[in-house]
Design an enzyme around this catalytic site. Structure first.
Site, PDB file in Angstrom:
ATOM      1  N   ASP A 306       0.791  -1.222   0.000  1.00 54.61           N
ATOM      2  CA  ASP A 306       0.000   0.000   0.000  1.00 54.61           C
ATOM      3  C   ASP A 306       0.825   1.275   0.000  1.00 54.61           C
ATOM      4  OD1 ASP A 306      -2.331  -1.389  -0.152  1.00 54.61           O
ATOM      5  OD2 ASP A 306      -2.979  -1.052   1.898  1.00 54.61           O
ATOM      6  N   TYR A 391     -10.018  -0.274   3.068  1.00 54.37           N
ATOM      7  CA  TYR A 391      -9.469  -0.214   4.426  1.00 54.37           C
ATOM      8  C   TYR A 391      -9.096   1.210   4.824  1.00 54.37           C
ATOM      9  CZ  TYR A 391      -8.936  -4.945   6.331  1.00 54.37           C
ATOM     10  OH  TYR A 391      -9.172  -6.167   6.908  1.00 54.37           O
TER      11      TYR A 391
END
Length: 637
Positions: A306, A391
């Site tokens: 990420d 998320y």
């Protein structure tokens, strides 16, 4: 809170200050005037080219500061990528080199490419046919998510700039798409050619129908009985922020924020009497892997980095008082560059506040009329929150009055989902609603800690608690001791935490001794969990090799930025820590960087749908013979 005069703060530029809008715009102008940037140039990353630790440490107020920016460039028309270094103080292009995407990886995803993926997939005849075969002809409410391709390079697409797309649906424009995954279907999109180059359809699965609404109006009347809880500091907070230098309760450090890592802390020191004693030169969350465990062909590639692929700092939230942080808050803005290299300000990117942390120490003297002494603990919190797709992640640095530093990553938001036939279950996930699978996965956070325990020359020891064999030295069999093993070479720097022996890692300074004659030290205390579970030889394992160990130790080098390499997007694997540690380097009594991996192996629960409570993981750095006695004895009662 008191603060230095704002004019003085502005005048005292520091080489580790965050980027300014003028610097970002200046870098873009230099690149344009030199012919290295044009109409089709995109700027996936604009970062401070940080000075090495010696230059930063030697800086004094009033010294001349030279600022250099490291800029990643992408031609949105041809896919050509490059990296440039610009001296924005002098207005000069210092270097420019082309990147080879097949061997070095691709620049991070740009925000513009999110929209490219959605429009390209929805316009593809093959995708529309596959959706129609599933009974879905109205695709206006479909979400074609832009997911990093990862192992898509295994198909011989080493030179292409790809994003891979899964599809989700919504009942209406405000519905959560994660409740309605379209199973068995994904597309590989060449974002330069703007076309689907590969469509994989493993067969239709019923789309889960139940909505996943988590807003209050969809979940019954609110509970009652909660009376107001106020956190007040009538005289203001106890910390001082001068420019980007923060001081609080003997702690001092600089606060930075960049597009890739988000929050970065520099030059962390603790005042001990009349000495400013260094602990860390630099601390950041340098990478995070999210690796999923499904075996099904349309999902067995799902694994993301990420920070390196999506840029955590660019995905940071503008925080809101009373929601994301509570109390007497001070916010710091962040200045970032957009896709076209123009500066913009993200307001309230970083939250700074104090909070009560329970009991710090207490003793009741039973030999002196039960006289009791106790002190409440207070801690300083420096935090930010980033949202990456489904998320949300909160990252929190904690500074304690006894010299301890803590870090927590709080995962929340919505679990990623896939579709199964209702009631069939799966060995690779939890069915959280009829036909809706939340796959098992791992979050493997990696912090970069440039050690500076009472100076730059440090050594790391692995410390285990071990029983002493029964015998003359231990006749009752009750004795145990500690076993310290120096990590002497970077080739052995990949270490596994072991809760059975209470394993921890002690960062010592052999050249500085405490009053008992032992080297001063800080100890990294881990919260052990499984390392990367992807098997050797897998694409995830190649690209996320740092996640196979809980700790790596390397020599500090100013060009060693990130544990999975500078450009992990579509990288074939092996960059970063595996590359740096392969040949071996001596690690004793020298400048070191510790790379600590931790995080949950997430087995989703029904209670985590449709939005999950925070899942907390982290570690602590605790002084271990760094001080000669309890450093919190001077707290008022």
């Amino acid at each position: 809170m008191t603060c230095c005069h704002p004019q003085r703060a502005a005048a005292d530029a520091h080489p580790l200050d965050p980027l300014t809008a003028d610097e970002i715009d200046s870098a873009r102008r230099v690149l344009q005037h030199s012919g290295k940037a044009g109409e089709f140039t995109r700027f996936p990353l604009v970062l401070l080219d940080e000075p090495d630790r010696h230059t930063a440490t030697a800086h004094r107020d009033g010294d001349h500061v030279t600022r250099r920016l490291r800029v990643t460039l992408l031609d949105s028309r041809t896919g050509a990528a490059a990296e440039a270094v610009v001296d924005v103080t002098a207005g000069l292009l210092l270097s420019h080199r082309e990147l080879d995407p097949a061997t070095e990886g691709q620049p991070p995803v740009t925000f513009e490419e999110y929209e490219v993926v959605d429009s390209v997939v929805k316009g593809d005849p093959g995708w529309r046919k596959a959706m129609a075969e599933r009974g879905i002809t109205d695709t206006g409410l479909a979400i074609c998510a832009p997911l990093c391709a990862g192992s898509a390079t295994d198909h011989g697409d080493g030179g292409r700039r790809l994003l891979r797309s899964l599809t989700w649906l919504r009942c209406d424009a405000t519905d959560s798409p994660w409740a309605h995954p379209v199973g068995g279907l994904f597309a590989d999109v060449d974002v330069i050619e703007r076309r689907v180059v590969r469509l994989i359809d493993t067969g239709a699965v019923p789309v889960p129908a139940e909505c996943g609404r988590y807003e209050a109006e969809f979940n019954g009347p609110p509970r009652t009985g909660l009376r107001p809880l106020e956190i007040r500091q009538p005289q203001g907070p106890s910390f001082e922020i001068c420019g980007r230098q923060l001081s609080w309760q003997k702690w001092s450090f600089r606060i930075d924020f960049n597009a890739r890592e988000g929050l970065v802390l520099h030059q962390i020191t603790f005042r001990d009497g009349d000495r400013e004693r260094s602990v860390l030169h630099r601390a950041s969350l340098a990478e995070m892997a999210v690796a999923y465990g499904e075996a099904e062909a349309s999902r067995n590639w799902v694994a993301f980095l990420d920070a390196g692929e999506y840029s955590l700092g660019r995905n940071a939230n503008a925080l809101k008082l009373g929601c994301d942080c509570l109390g007497e808050i001070r916010y710091l803005d962040a200045v970032l560059a957009d896709d076209e290299g123009a500066a913009y300000t993200l307001p309230n990117a970083v939250c700074v506040h104090e909070e009560d942390a329970g009991l710090l120490w207490k003793h009741t003297d039973i030999f002196n009329d039960d006289a009791a002494h106790s002190r409440r603990a207070r801690r300083l919190v420096v935090s930010y929150i980033a949202t990456v797709g489904n998320y949300d992640y909160g990252f929190y640095w904690y500074f304690h009055q006894d010299g301890t530093i803590g870090f927590e990553a709080k995962s929340t938001g919505i679990v990623q989902t896939s579709a199964i036939r209702p009631g069939t279950g799966s060995p690779h996930g939890t069915e959280v609603a009829p036909g809706l699978l939340a796959p098992y996965h791992q979050h493997l956070f990696c912090v970069r800690l440039d050690a500076a325990v009472d100076g730059a020359r440090n050594t790391v020891e692995e410390v285990d608690v071990v029983p002493v064999p029964t015998g003359p030295g231990n006749p009752n069999g009750n004795a145990f001791t500690v076993r310290g093993t120096v990590i002497a070479d970077s080739a052995e720097g990949g270490r596994i935490a072991d809760a059975a022996v209470g394993r921890r890692w002690r960062i010592t300074n052999p050249g500085v001794r405490n009053r008992m004659g032992e080297p001063v030290a800080y100890t990294l205390v881990p919260q052990p969990g499984p390392v990367l579970l992807a098997r050797p030889g897998s694409a995830a394992r190649r690209r996320m090799a740092y996640g196979t160990k809980h700790l790596w130790v390397t020599r500090y080098r100013p060009d060693r930025h990130y544990p999975a390499g500078d450009y992990p997007n579509q990288h074939p694997g092996g960059a970063g820590l595996p590359e740096w540690t392969a040949a071996g380097e001596p690690l004793e009594n020298t400048e070191l960087t510790l790379w600590h991996t931790f995080g949950p192996t997430h087995l989703p629960r029904l209670e985590e749908w449709p939005v999950m409570p925070v899942d907390v993981s982290g570690f602590m750095l605790r002084p271990t013979g760094f001080f000669d006695r309890n450093p919190a004895l001077d707290l008022p009662s």
